[in-house]
Motif scaffolding. Sequence first.
Motif, mmCIF file in Angstrom:
data_model
loop_
_atom_site.group_PDB
_atom_site.id
_atom_site.type_symbol
_atom_site.label_atom_id
_atom_site.label_comp_id
_atom_site.label_asym_id
_atom_site.label_seq_id
_atom_site.Cartn_x
_atom_site.Cartn_y
_atom_site.Cartn_z
ATOM 1 N N ALA A 112 1.093 5.305 10.847
ATOM 2 C CA ALA A 112 0.870 5.238 9.454
ATOM 3 C C ALA A 112 -0.488 4.223 9.254
ATOM 4 C CB ALA A 112 1.965 4.624 8.597
ATOM 5 N N GLY A 113 -0.521 3.150 9.749
ATOM 6 C CA GLY A 113 -1.832 2.406 9.731
ATOM 7 C C GLY A 113 -3.059 3.149 10.002
ATOM 8 N N ARG A 114 -3.049 3.730 11.187
ATOM 9 C CA ARG A 114 -4.332 4.481 11.572
ATOM 10 C C ARG A 114 -4.638 5.460 10.674
ATOM 11 N NH1 ARG A 114 -1.686 3.843 16.681
ATOM 12 N NH2 ARG A 114 -1.088 6.122 16.855
ATOM 13 N N ILE A 167 1.748 -6.863 5.609
ATOM 14 C CA ILE A 167 1.414 -5.604 4.933
ATOM 15 C C ILE A 167 2.773 -4.685 4.586
ATOM 16 C CG2 ILE A 167 0.557 -3.125 5.248
ATOM 17 C CD1 ILE A 167 -1.796 -5.138 4.836
ATOM 18 N N LEU A 168 3.089 -4.190 3.514
ATOM 19 C CA LEU A 168 4.207 -3.441 3.346
ATOM 20 C C LEU A 168 3.660 -2.061 2.775
ATOM 21 C CD1 LEU A 168 7.339 -2.700 2.525
ATOM 22 C CD2 LEU A 168 6.982 -3.669 0.178
ATOM 23 N N VAL A 172 0.811 -1.269 0.192
ATOM 24 C CA VAL A 172 0.025 0.074 0.047
ATOM 25 C C VAL A 172 0.894 1.270 0.261
ATOM 26 C CG1 VAL A 172 -1.855 -1.331 1.139
ATOM 27 C CG2 VAL A 172 -0.189 0.090 2.409
ATOM 28 N N GLY A 173 0.253 2.348 -0.190
ATOM 29 C CA GLY A 173 0.895 3.663 -0.466
ATOM 30 C C GLY A 173 0.220 4.733 -1.234
ATOM 31 N N ALA A 174 0.610 5.954 -1.102
ATOM 32 C CA ALA A 174 0.075 7.176 -1.924
ATOM 33 C C ALA A 174 0.287 6.871 -3.479
ATOM 34 C CB ALA A 174 0.393 8.140 -1.444
ATOM 35 N N VAL A 188 -7.146 -0.796 1.509
ATOM 36 C CA VAL A 188 -6.597 -1.296 2.319
ATOM 37 C C VAL A 188 -7.580 -1.999 3.427
ATOM 38 C CG1 VAL A 188 -4.897 -1.036 4.277
ATOM 39 C CG2 VAL A 188 -4.473 0.192 2.152
ATOM 40 N N ALA A 189 -8.765 -1.183 3.713
ATOM 41 C CA ALA A 189 -9.817 -1.525 4.524
ATOM 42 C C ALA A 189 -10.286 -2.915 4.219
ATOM 43 C CB ALA A 189 -10.961 -0.627 4.374
ATOM 44 N N ASN A 190 -10.199 -3.462 3.018
ATOM 45 C CA ASN A 190 -10.851 -4.617 2.588
ATOM 46 C C ASN A 190 -9.548 -5.636 2.875
ATOM 47 O OD1 ASN A 190 -13.652 -5.032 2.098
ATOM 48 N ND2 ASN A 190 -13.409 -3.590 0.480
#
Length: 235
Positions: free
Chosen positions: A226-228, A205-206, A36-38, A195-197
């Motif tokens: 970061a996760g929150r 998770i990376l 994940v990431g922007a 990410v929520a799913n």
Amino acid sequence: MNTLITCRHVDFGYEDRDAVVDLTMEVDEGDYLCVVGANGSGKSTLVKGLLGLIKPAAGELTVAEELRRTGIGYLPQQTAAQRDFPATVYEVVLSGTLSRRGMRPFYSAQEKRLAASCMERMGITELRKHCYRELSGGQQQRVLIARALCATSRMLILDEPITGLDPSAIQDFYRLVRRLNRDEGVTILMVSHDVANVIGQASKILHLQQRVLFFGTPEEYRKTAAGRRYLGGGE
């Protein structure tokens, strides 16, 4: 448990800049890793690096011998032109065996049996004569996974695979990937904004922002700042 891919302080990039910096992580056999990431965080560059399309600018990338031998199945983001591809489902799936065919001008009986088997695994045998571009988004993704499995069933890299799918098709796709991972032992690396799913399905998770913001389990990720933020929970 066998380690399939190891990155130790790896940089991936292009002529004038590094898009991924100082990456240290491992992908083990049977993992379901969600990246994940922007936008612009280096996710697509990472995929290219793991596929061998670009070489590390620094650090050490180790790929297990069995993975070098069998290869990695790849499901890229689809463009509009690719969704409109004028071929039958069977032709698309069978094309996944091209790396096995080598210089031979025709597909072998074994390759045709493999394509038929992968279509059956994906539940699309009855669609074999249908035109790919006439399928729903969810059906097209099943076809592309079957195609990737013709190349290898050891590891799949899925790049934003739910883009353009409706909510029902998204959940169907996640169930399919979960079955491949848990029941058939296929190692999954999925790049996703959802990410929520996926956090409920992934084993690792990376989170990238050029550098690694987090690498570990979903349970650990939920506890990080970061996760929150990424999951919408604030600080």
